[in-house]
Design a protein around this motif. Sequence first.
Motif, PDB file in Angstrom:
ATOM      1  N   UNK A 169       0.863  -1.230   0.153  1.00 15.67           N
ATOM      2  CA  UNK A 169      -0.035  -0.023   0.094  1.00 15.67           C
ATOM      3  C   UNK A 169       0.836   1.135  -0.098  1.00 15.67           C
ATOM      4  N   UNK A 170       1.602   1.182  -1.181  1.00 13.94           N
ATOM      5  CA  UNK A 170       2.468   2.449  -0.988  1.00 13.94           C
ATOM      6  C   UNK A 170       2.766   2.748  -2.687  1.00 13.94           C
ATOM      7  N   UNK A 171       3.238   4.056  -3.063  1.00 11.33           N
ATOM      8  CA  UNK A 171       3.306   4.429  -4.320  1.00 11.33           C
ATOM      9  C   UNK A 171       4.623   3.726  -4.836  1.00 11.33           C
ATOM     10  N   UNK A 172       4.542   3.268  -6.206  1.00  7.50           N
ATOM     11  CA  UNK A 172       5.472   2.758  -6.969  1.00  7.50           C
ATOM     12  C   UNK A 172       5.713   1.406  -7.106  1.00  7.50           C
ATOM     13  N   UNK A 173       4.615   0.376  -6.212  1.00  9.87           N
ATOM     14  CA  UNK A 173       4.498  -0.823  -6.215  1.00  9.87           C
ATOM     15  C   UNK A 173       3.891  -1.487  -7.458  1.00  9.87           C
ATOM     16  N   UNK A 174       2.769  -0.677  -7.747  1.00  9.06           N
ATOM     17  CA  UNK A 174       2.247  -0.909  -9.157  1.00  9.06           C
ATOM     18  C   UNK A 174       3.238  -0.983 -10.587  1.00  9.06           C
ATOM     19  N   UNK A 175       4.242  -0.001 -10.105  1.00 12.68           N
ATOM     20  CA  UNK A 175       5.285  -0.218 -11.258  1.00 12.68           C
ATOM     21  C   UNK A 175       6.246  -1.206 -11.229  1.00 12.68           C
ATOM     22  N   UNK A 176       6.223  -1.828  -9.865  1.00 11.33           N
ATOM     23  CA  UNK A 176       7.245  -3.060  -9.705  1.00 11.33           C
ATOM     24  C   UNK A 176       6.535  -4.240 -10.536  1.00 11.33           C
ATOM     25  N   UNK A 177       5.022  -4.202 -10.276  1.00 15.99           N
ATOM     26  CA  UNK A 177       4.358  -5.227 -10.790  1.00 15.99           C
ATOM     27  C   UNK A 177       4.225  -5.242 -12.414  1.00 15.99           C
TER      28      UNK A 177
END
Length: 502
Positions: free
Chosen positions: A433-441
């Motif tokens: 639940x933090x910014x950037x983890x979607x970019x990792x995915x």
Amino acid sequence: MRVVTGSEMRDLDQWTMQDFGMPGEMLMENAGRAAAGRMLTRLTLDERVIVLCGSGNNGGDGFVIARCLYEAGICPEVWLIPEENRLSGEAKFHYGLLLQCGIQVNSVQAGGKRCEDVIAAADVVIDAMLGTGVSGELREPYASLVAACNETAARVEAVDIPSGLPADEGVMWHTAVQADFTVVLAAYKESSFLPRTAPFYGEIEVVSIGLPPGTYDLLKYERRLWQRVDVQTTLPVRSAEDYKSTYGKGLIVGGSETMPGAPLLAGEAALKSGTGLLTLALPASFTSAAASRLPEAMLQPFSEGVRLSADVTKFDAAACGPGLGRDEAAAHLVQHLIYKTDGVLILDADALHILRPSELKSRRKPTVLTPHAGELAALTGLSVEEVLQAPFQTSFNFATAYGVYVVMKGAHTITSTPDGRQFVNPTGNAVLARGGTGDVLTGMVLAFTMSHTTLDAAVANAVYLHGAAADALAVTVPPHAVKTSDVISALPLAFQSVESTD
């Protein structure tokens, strides 16, 4: 492990009885005995146990559970909620069998001592009042009994589904039993993965009730949990004969003056997930910083406000969106990739805000979208609340209408395929639940689409291992003390967690 609606579960029961010839009484015995077996792992002989039974199949399961507990030396207090004459079918049979065994059944309708007082004094409450067909506001005495279950200090264990909770998404409901444990029969119900309803289940345990092999194949729709064993059987095994091109040439397009780090997170995750050759297409103003951060990646600089000049047809897969921005130049980049990418295309973040869904119809190669609820709401024209109330149907409708993969990110991420199959992810926690983890995915999906045999497995495995990395971190680090790059650093632990044989 399958995920079903209430009506699908009833169909499975009917097919088992009518087509396979299993008597309903036997099926209920299987269900109740399996649930009791799981509950007995937590029960002790000195605990005061109460079993609350309704009139339907859920109540019938409760009668079986009560009899099994007696067999094990535990003497629960059994309460029948409706009038006895409301019982029918298999539930009536098992109620009669309980009485023949000399087990007393108390009646809520008979007056005398109040069931609510018994609930308050109990150590364990087994909720077998209502099943999967509930919707709307609860009537009395169920409303009062549900309230009593939620006020007691006792451990509450629900049978199949907490009473008052609908099995399906998109159904109006008002209140439900807050269970500590729910022993789910045969298959997960949709509501066990919805943000509003999932917390009521408490800890979930699924038990087999003896449905014949092949029964689930009769269902029209396939929804299932993507489990560790699925990852183990589909994750590619690397060979000493492989070389860099074996694992693909990938392209990540993103970055802007205000969000330069997003494509770097995606790129590092792609490299940590096995990409053979990676190119980052970034604004020229920070390619030197990117080269320092990711020396393994090749760079394709472009001037902000200018279209991408790289030949995207030479890449096996491309991802677009992390930190891209939403201006006119960014829109041109997205359109360019949609029409020119000759491999898998992954669209995330800003690319989803720019995307016009009708453009997806022009794609001849696979496309993967990775929206959260707000982004999917924008793509579908629904409100965020409508998406959260029916994530299965919403993502199914979009995926099948536009022929794309939809990865609806959330506590239980749902991957929908172009042909309508759906995989629910069990891994992950508040670390994400933090910014950037979607970019990792996004980076992981890019890497996996180039290394896996099937796109179904590629996308589902990326989601699973993304969550598994967060789970590995949570073992030793509090969720608030993690930064996004730590998730990338934990990817080796995630891979090890599925490659080990324990």
